[in-house]
Design a protein around this motif. Structure first.
Motif, PDB file in Angstrom:
ATOM      1  N   VAL A 918       0.500  -1.315   0.380  1.00 43.02           N
ATOM      2  CA  VAL A 918      -0.298   0.124   0.164  1.00 43.02           C
ATOM      3  C   VAL A 918       0.877   0.771   0.329  1.00 43.02           C
ATOM      4  O   VAL A 918       2.338   0.996   0.243  1.00 43.02           O
ATOM      5  CB  VAL A 918      -0.897   0.002   1.423  1.00 43.02           C
ATOM      6  CG1 VAL A 918      -1.764  -1.208   1.202  1.00 43.02           C
ATOM      7  CG2 VAL A 918       0.101  -0.035   2.218  1.00 43.02           C
ATOM      8  N   PRO A 919       0.741   2.616  -0.807  1.00 39.04           N
ATOM      9  CA  PRO A 919       1.453   4.087  -0.498  1.00 39.04           C
ATOM     10  C   PRO A 919       1.370   4.110   0.514  1.00 39.04           C
ATOM     11  O   PRO A 919       0.151   3.979   1.342  1.00 39.04           O
ATOM     12  CB  PRO A 919       0.203   4.028  -1.191  1.00 39.04           C
ATOM     13  CG  PRO A 919      -0.860   3.932  -1.811  1.00 39.04           C
ATOM     14  CD  PRO A 919      -0.408   2.722  -1.279  1.00 39.04           C
ATOM     15  N   LEU A 920       2.500   4.917   1.028  1.00 41.59           N
ATOM     16  CA  LEU A 920       1.622   5.699   2.833  1.00 41.59           C
ATOM     17  C   LEU A 920       2.298   7.205   1.860  1.00 41.59           C
ATOM     18  O   LEU A 920       3.002   8.005   0.648  1.00 41.59           O
ATOM     19  CB  LEU A 920       4.261   5.435   2.800  1.00 41.59           C
ATOM     20  CG  LEU A 920       4.398   4.584   3.861  1.00 41.59           C
ATOM     21  CD1 LEU A 920       5.904   4.072   4.683  1.00 41.59           C
ATOM     22  CD2 LEU A 920       3.138   4.202   4.874  1.00 41.59           C
ATOM     23  N   ILE A 921       0.711   7.597   2.387  1.00 42.35           N
ATOM     24  CA  ILE A 921       0.621   8.910   1.886  1.00 42.35           C
ATOM     25  C   ILE A 921       1.062   9.925   3.082  1.00 42.35           C
ATOM     26  O   ILE A 921       0.681   9.786   4.540  1.00 42.35           O
ATOM     27  CB  ILE A 921      -0.478   9.154   1.521  1.00 42.35           C
ATOM     28  CG1 ILE A 921      -0.967   7.941   0.987  1.00 42.35           C
ATOM     29  CG2 ILE A 921      -1.755  10.325   1.583  1.00 42.35           C
ATOM     30  CD1 ILE A 921      -0.597   8.059  -0.696  1.00 42.35           C
ATOM     31  N   VAL A 922       1.736  11.367   2.695  1.00 44.41           N
ATOM     32  CA  VAL A 922       1.806  12.322   3.493  1.00 44.41           C
ATOM     33  C   VAL A 922       1.097  13.610   3.354  1.00 44.41           C
ATOM     34  O   VAL A 922       1.611  14.214   2.231  1.00 44.41           O
ATOM     35  CB  VAL A 922       3.369  13.068   3.803  1.00 44.41           C
ATOM     36  CG1 VAL A 922       3.480  13.723   4.718  1.00 44.41           C
ATOM     37  CG2 VAL A 922       4.494  11.060   4.229  1.00 44.41           C
ATOM     38  N   ASP A 923       0.645  14.267   4.366  1.00 47.73           N
ATOM     39  CA  ASP A 923       0.264  14.952   4.810  1.00 47.73           C
ATOM     40  C   ASP A 923       1.128  16.306   5.256  1.00 47.73           C
ATOM     41  O   ASP A 923       1.375  15.704   5.910  1.00 47.73           O
ATOM     42  CB  ASP A 923      -1.474  15.110   5.097  1.00 47.73           C
ATOM     43  CG  ASP A 923      -2.264  14.391   5.031  1.00 47.73           C
ATOM     44  OD1 ASP A 923      -2.317  14.456   3.549  1.00 47.73           O
ATOM     45  OD2 ASP A 923      -2.853  13.858   5.856  1.00 47.73           O
ATOM     46  N   ALA A 924       1.005  17.891   4.046  1.00 51.34           N
ATOM     47  CA  ALA A 924       0.904  18.592   4.593  1.00 51.34           C
ATOM     48  C   ALA A 924       0.561  19.926   4.542  1.00 51.34           C
ATOM     49  O   ALA A 924      -0.414  19.715   4.152  1.00 51.34           O
ATOM     50  CB  ALA A 924       2.890  18.958   3.796  1.00 51.34           C
ATOM     51  N   GLY A 925       1.464  20.329   5.774  1.00 46.52           N
ATOM     52  CA  GLY A 925       0.673  22.016   6.118  1.00 46.52           C
ATOM     53  C   GLY A 925       1.694  22.805   6.052  1.00 46.52           C
ATOM     54  O   GLY A 925       2.827  22.597   6.488  1.00 46.52           O
ATOM     55  N   ALA A 926       1.578  24.009   6.254  1.00 46.24           N
ATOM     56  CA  ALA A 926       2.307  25.241   6.656  1.00 46.24           C
ATOM     57  C   ALA A 926       2.249  26.558   7.016  1.00 46.24           C
ATOM     58  O   ALA A 926       0.929  26.866   7.252  1.00 46.24           O
ATOM     59  CB  ALA A 926       3.692  26.160   5.780  1.00 46.24           C
ATOM     60  N   GLY A 927       2.355  27.357   7.963  1.00 46.42           N
ATOM     61  CA  GLY A 927       1.548  28.316   8.780  1.00 46.42           C
ATOM     62  C   GLY A 927       2.228  28.954   9.814  1.00 46.42           C
ATOM     63  O   GLY A 927       3.586  28.851  10.033  1.00 46.42           O
ATOM     64  N   MET A 928       1.937  30.192  10.538  1.00 41.90           N
ATOM     65  CA  MET A 928       3.165  30.567  11.317  1.00 41.90           C
ATOM     66  C   MET A 928       3.276  29.859  12.264  1.00 41.90           C
ATOM     67  O   MET A 928       3.815  30.413  13.157  1.00 41.90           O
ATOM     68  CB  MET A 928       1.986  32.268  11.985  1.00 41.90           C
ATOM     69  CG  MET A 928       2.387  33.325  10.345  1.00 41.90           C
ATOM     70  SD  MET A 928       3.534  33.343  10.246  1.00 41.90           S
ATOM     71  CE  MET A 928       4.510  34.276  11.922  1.00 41.90           C
ATOM     72  N   ASN A 929       2.195  29.635  13.173  1.00 39.18           N
ATOM     73  CA  ASN A 929       2.710  28.264  14.036  1.00 39.18           C
ATOM     74  C   ASN A 929       1.547  26.656  13.909  1.00 39.18           C
ATOM     75  O   ASN A 929       1.307  26.597  13.028  1.00 39.18           O
ATOM     76  CB  ASN A 929       1.221  29.173  15.422  1.00 39.18           C
ATOM     77  CG  ASN A 929      -0.178  28.608  15.049  1.00 39.18           C
ATOM     78  OD1 ASN A 929      -0.363  28.173  14.846  1.00 39.18           O
ATOM     79  ND2 ASN A 929      -0.532  30.483  14.909  1.00 39.18           N
ATOM     80  N   TRP A 930       1.827  26.221  14.445  1.00 35.02           N
ATOM     81  CA  TRP A 930       1.872  24.812  14.669  1.00 35.02           C
ATOM     82  C   TRP A 930       0.457  24.540  14.369  1.00 35.02           C
ATOM     83  O   TRP A 930       0.718  23.830  13.002  1.00 35.02           O
ATOM     84  CB  TRP A 930       2.270  24.255  16.066  1.00 35.02           C
ATOM     85  CG  TRP A 930       2.855  22.223  16.256  1.00 35.02           C
ATOM     86  CD1 TRP A 930       2.096  21.767  14.866  1.00 35.02           C
ATOM     87  CD2 TRP A 930       3.077  21.992  16.539  1.00 35.02           C
ATOM     88  NE1 TRP A 930       2.924  20.075  15.228  1.00 35.02           N
ATOM     89  CE2 TRP A 930       3.204  19.860  16.672  1.00 35.02           C
ATOM     90  CE3 TRP A 930       3.431  21.762  18.495  1.00 35.02           C
ATOM     91  CZ2 TRP A 930       3.632  19.112  17.114  1.00 35.02           C
ATOM     92  CZ3 TRP A 930       3.286  20.613  19.352  1.00 35.02           C
ATOM     93  CH2 TRP A 930       3.506  19.676  18.568  1.00 35.02           C
ATOM     94  N   ALA A 931      -1.042  24.601  14.936  1.00 34.30           N
ATOM     95  CA  ALA A 931      -1.680  24.691  14.146  1.00 34.30           C
ATOM     96  C   ALA A 931      -2.152  24.901  12.942  1.00 34.30           C
ATOM     97  O   ALA A 931      -2.668  23.984  12.405  1.00 34.30           O
ATOM     98  CB  ALA A 931      -2.736  25.060  15.529  1.00 34.30           C
ATOM     99  N   GLU A 932      -1.721  26.195  12.628  1.00 33.64           N
ATOM    100  CA  GLU A 932      -2.070  26.026  10.987  1.00 33.64           C
ATOM    101  C   GLU A 932      -1.101  24.889  10.329  1.00 33.64           C
ATOM    102  O   GLU A 932      -1.689  24.592   9.091  1.00 33.64           O
ATOM    103  CB  GLU A 932      -1.543  27.857  10.941  1.00 33.64           C
ATOM    104  CG  GLU A 932      -2.349  28.772  11.884  1.00 33.64           C
ATOM    105  CD  GLU A 932      -1.563  30.176  11.275  1.00 33.64           C
ATOM    106  OE1 GLU A 932      -0.912  30.147  10.303  1.00 33.64           O
ATOM    107  OE2 GLU A 932      -1.781  31.200  11.677  1.00 33.64           O
ATOM    108  N   ALA A 933       0.230  24.803  10.845  1.00 35.00           N
ATOM    109  CA  ALA A 933       0.552  24.553   9.549  1.00 35.00           C
ATOM    110  C   ALA A 933       0.007  22.671  10.218  1.00 35.00           C
ATOM    111  O   ALA A 933       0.238  22.424   8.902  1.00 35.00           O
ATOM    112  CB  ALA A 933       2.021  24.183  10.992  1.00 35.00           C
ATOM    113  N   HIS A 934      -0.295  22.294  10.939  1.00 36.86           N
ATOM    114  CA  HIS A 934      -1.036  21.064  10.809  1.00 36.86           C
ATOM    115  C   HIS A 934      -2.150  20.900  10.527  1.00 36.86           C
ATOM    116  O   HIS A 934      -2.871  19.662  10.509  1.00 36.86           O
ATOM    117  CB  HIS A 934      -1.121  20.699  12.528  1.00 36.86           C
ATOM    118  CG  HIS A 934      -0.971  18.876  13.026  1.00 36.86           C
ATOM    119  ND1 HIS A 934      -2.181  18.079  13.072  1.00 36.86           N
ATOM    120  CD2 HIS A 934      -0.378  17.538  12.825  1.00 36.86           C
ATOM    121  CE1 HIS A 934      -2.640  17.353  12.828  1.00 36.86           C
ATOM    122  NE2 HIS A 934      -1.018  16.769  12.844  1.00 36.86           N
TER     123      HIS A 934
END
Length: 934
Positions: A918-934
């Motif tokens: 099965v493929p490994l899938i990685v979700d990504a995000g960015a922001g000024m703080n950790w909550a925004e990034a996640h």
């Protein structure tokens, strides 16, 4: 250059690197009796060379010969493709000091010894083979390496040294399906997972050979790829044409390697008896020394120590004697220790500091050990004197008769950073950070704590004192004898040097002896690969992350603490109203009296003191049917967030850096999961509103962004793979919402328009089953009646019988073996699995979960180890690991580049060791703080 080499000359080219690794893995670990030096690979290598020299070879006898080695540096192929051989693990630490000895052995046998910086052994062999053929002579390559088969042809053949079988054009065609002249084309298509040659995805050797035979050569195939009838294969070749061409450049051997010697200089020479016997005697190879002496008609020198083949895995060691330890007080003595380190090729090291916080403690001395019982302490920061009170107090001054910190560190820096000298430590990450803060980056490393962890995870702790008693029968000097405890405790800097030396030097001595004990056990217990690829490389990676730290907004935390206090007060009012009276919600005794005494709720259990239990398990059971315990659980959650995070985090900000520096334990959880402490940043609840608000306090530096990359449902994907569940595997391949699909299969409802509550129930079962969840546990999680929860689980196993089969087999294996293993070979012990009673249920659930959680932990470790090289050229650094998530800080302009590079590493982290279905899938995000990034 072939002057003197021509018709009738026959060149033998021995693949030295292949000989070394064959010798290392084929023989048990051996050590030199006199000093514990690992010599197993050298012994095997010498036996192989002696067999080669002793053989008659018949008509194929060489007139010229050489042993060819790989140089340690990178080659021109890394300039073509920077990920070439990127997945190869570092050699085992007990093999490293043996590499130069195999070169010495070759010269002792009077055979030409060749290695060239920037070129692989295969390229040197290719160049010499071509030169021999062009000069009218012939060459035999003594190796079974498939990469060398492209050289076979007129005047060049191969000899498999293990099977004693000649490899000619027909044998090459049998292996590759094409002749030697087209091996490169086949390899370019098929790729090579070992060397990280990408090739064409989905095309193996057999298909590649068929395509090359159909179209003649690789260039023609790629030019006519549009003609291929099979759609998937056609598109693969079109989409990956450039990658395939690069792969060909990687696998094609270079026959133009620049050489500074002639073929004639490789003329066969008889061994010099004195030189060869002297080397074998020095290595303490008694049997081989006698055999060689008999053959050469010489007298065998006396070998006083036991031969390596007869030596015990751990050499006999002298008794511990603190009086034998030396205090180094002058530069001349320090230089003598450094010379001894260079001679032995390894050193055990330990730092003594002013405290346990490795981001704030100052070093006060360094201890070294080069052999059992041979250890020293080098003080440089000890102080003495502190007189007077109040205004008349005088600060302590440096104690006399010690070197300065600059003198010691400047002298040790070259040897501590020398890649040819092994640095051995116990919990080496601490010492690594202490020295890194002083500008010294130690490498390579061996960590006895991690060796013990790889060997014995789950059976005992891995602290030095316990290991010394358990494996060396020695009780270490307690630190409290030197620094005291409580209010009267002093720092190590205040300990008199004469008292500090026995304690400090003992640490290094014990560490060296533990290394000598554990090193031979690693391959025998089959944990070398786990240690080398998943444990040891983590030390500098985690140390760099911890030193980087993460910025925290203290004002935001303060405001959250106030908000939490108000929320707790509101919940207390609700709880008091539901209880019908006021009481201390934080008092388990008063809460128990309300729940079971006044309100008469069922399930109350009184302990020896007569108080009712109000543990989280008890309240979760009650919360299914009652609001009051549910509100208490909410209150406890808010209280914990306030005390553990919004209040405590403000006190963890380092005043020197303005950042929070957590510490990761590598040898904590049995499954390989990392543990975060001081502060723990891994238990911030991610799904609650309060948890997300806490993450808002973790912020990026101005001009930067925080980037979060998180594996999507990695444990479910691993479960689908290891349990071989077709429905789940196909859903993951198709990118379907796995929880909605599970709900659809369980409850026979369509995915579209599904009730969110039904999906939530399926999600709880999907994740719960990984942990061996019962109807009892699911009832708590969903706050539904236990019978209903058990019906859900029964339906789940009916729809996915492969999961039940996996669970039953895993438990059966654990009961038989006493352990389970992950996909990557990590052994996880299962104590208690064969017991009866309540403990057995927990052991069973742990055994079911361990291979899945452990594999997920192994995968993210593999990603973290590769990450520094992948993002080296980006203005970014890795800051945090939270289970399946990695957090980075990166300049705003490089966010997309960082995400692309990190995602590629994470999604390919299982390979080449494991090819997941099965493929490994990685979700990504960015922001000024950790909550925004996640």
């Amino acid at each position: 250059m072939s002057e003197g080499f021509g018709k009738g000359c026959h060149l033998h080219l021995i693949d030295g690197s292949a000989f070394i690794f064959r010798a290392y893995h084929a023989l048990p670990p051996l050590t030199r009796k006199s000093d514990g030096l690992p010599v197993g690979a050298v012994a095997g290598f010498c036996n192989m060379l002696w067999k080669y020299v002793s053989d008659e070879h018949g008509s194929a006898a060489p007139t010229h010969a050489a042993v060819i080695f790989d140089h340690s540096s990178k080659t021109f192929r890394n300039e073509i493709y920077d990920l070439y051989k990127a997945n190869r693990p570092e050699p085992p630490e007990d093999l490293r000091p043996q590499f130069p000895l195999t070169r010495d052995a070759t010269r002792a046998f009077n055979i030409a010894c060749i290695e060239i910086e920037g070129y692989e052994a295969d390229d040197i062999i290719a160049t010499l083979s071509c030169q021999a053929r062009e000069a009218g002579g012939s060459a035999t390559i003594i190796s079974s390496d498939k990469d060398l088969m492209q050289l076979v042809g007129d005047g060049v053949d191969m000899l498999d040294p293990i099977k004693g079988k000649l490899i000619g054009p027909e044998e090459v065609r049998e292996k590759f399906g094409v002749g030697p002249d087209r091996v490169v084309d086949v390899q370019a298509l098929a790729g090579d997972s070992v060397d990280n040659v990408p090739g064409a995805p989905g095309i193996g050797i057999k298909t590649a050979a068929q395509l090359i035979n159909d179209y003649g050569d690789l260039d023609t195939l790629l030019a006519r790829a549009a003609e291929i009838k099979q759609p998937k294969r056609r598109q693969t070749l079109i989409d990956h044409a450039d990658q395939i061409r690069i792969s060909k450049r990687l696998v094609e051997l270079d026959c133009k390697t620049p050489l500074d010697f002639t073929l004639q200089s490789l003329e066969v020479r008889d061994p010099d008896a004195e030189t060869l016997l002297g080397f074998l005697t020095e290595m303490e190879f008694r049997t081989l020394t006698t055999r060689v002496a008999d053959r050469l008609g010489a007298e065998a020198p006396a070998v006083t120590a036991a031969p390596a083949s007869e030596a015990p895995a751990a050499p006999d060691q002298p008794q511990f004697d603190s009086a034998s330890y030396q205090t180094v007080r002058d530069i001349e003595t320090l230089d003598q220790w450094i010379a001894a380190i260079r001679e032995t090729g390894h050193v055990a090291i330990d730092t003594e500091t002013t405290g346990l916080d490795d981001m704030r403690a100052d070093p006060v001395g360094i201890c070294l050990a080069t052999a059992p019982g041979t250890a020293c302490y080098i003080p440089f920061g000890h102080v003495e004197g502190e007189a007077g009170d109040g205004l008349f107090a005088t600060a302590p001054s440096l104690a006399p008769d010690q070197l300065t910190q600059d003198q010691v560190l400047s002298a040790l820096k070259p040897v501590l950073e020398d890649p040819s000298i092994l640095k051995i430590g116990q919990n080496l990450k601490y010492d690594w950070k202490i020295l890194a803060r002083q500008g010294i980056r130690m490498a390579p490393l061996a960590d006895t704590m991690l060796m013990s962890y790889a060997l014995n995870a789950g059976t005992h702790n891995h602290g030095m004192d316990e290991l010394a008693e358990r494996y060396l029968g020695h009780k270490c000097i307690p630190i409290k004898e030197l620094i005291g405890s409580g209010k009267s405790q002093i720092t190590f800097a205040q300990v008199p040097i004469d008292k500090a030396t026995p304690y400090a030097a003992e640490d290094a001595d014990v560490t060296l002896r533990l290394w000598q004990h554990f090193a031979p056990m690693m391959p025998v217990e089959k944990v070398s690969t786990v240690y080398e690829t998943l444990e040891r490389p983590m030390v500098p990676v985690l140390a760099d992350m911890e030193m980087a730290g993460i910025r925290v907004d203290g004002g935001h935390l303060g405001r959250m603490s106030n908000a939490f206090a108000q929320k707790m007060a509101q919940l207390e009012d609700e709880i008091h109203e539901l209880a019908g009276e006021k009481f201390n919600v934080g008092s388990p005794k008063q809460l128990g009296e309300i729940l079971f005494g006044k309100l008469g709720m069922e399930g109350g259990k009184q302990g020896k003191t007569g108080a009712y239990s109000t543990s989280a398990d008890v309240l979760e059971d009650l919360a299914v049917s009652h609001d009051l315990p549910a509100r208490v659980l909410d209150w406890r959650q808010i209280s914990k967030l306030k005390s553990t995070y919004t209040d405590a985090l403000q006190g963890h900000v380092n005043p020197d850096t303005g950042r929070v520096h957590t510490s990761y334990s590598i040898a904590g959880a049995q499954t390989g999961r990392l543990a975060s402490t001081e502060p723990n940043l891994q238990n911030i609840p991610v799904r609650s509103e309060e948890g997300r608000r806490i993450r808002e306090a973790f912020v990026a530096t101005e001009g930067y962004r925080l980037v979060s990359l998180d594996y999507s449902q990695i444990e479910l994907r691993i479960l689908a793979h290891v349990a071989d569940i077709p429905a789940l595997k196909q859903a993951f391949r198709d990118g379907i919402d796995i929880h909605a699909m599970t709900a659809s299969q369980m409850f026979n409802v369509p995915v579209e328009g599904m009730d969110p509550m039904i999906r939530r129930q399926a999600k709880a079962i999907n994740f719960g089953v990984i942990y061996g969840i019962s109807g009892f546990g699911l009832s708590r999680n969903l706050r539904i009646p236990r019978a209903e929860a058990q019906d859900f689980i029964n339906t789940y196993f009916e729809r996915f019988p492969e999961i039940r089969a996996y669970m039953d087999k895993t438990v059966e294996d654990a009961k038989r073996d006493g352990f389970v293993t992950t996909l990557f070979g990590r052994r996880i012990n299962t104590p208690g699995i064969n017991q009866s009673g309540p403990a057995a249920g927990g052991a069973r659930r742990a055994a079911i979960n361990a291979p899945i959680q452990g594999a997920a932990a192994d995968i993210i470790r593999r990603a973290m180890i590769r990450m520094p090289a992948a993002i080296r050229d980006l203005p970014a650094r890795m800051l945090l690991q939270v289970h399946d998530e990695l957090v980075f800080e990166v300049e705003e302009s490089a966010v997309d580049d960082l995400i692309a590079a990190a995602r590629q590493v994470m999604e390919g982290a299982a390979e080449p060791a494991i090819k997941l279905s099965v493929p490994l899938i990685v979700d990504a995000g960015a922001g000024m703080n950790w909550a925004e990034a996640h």
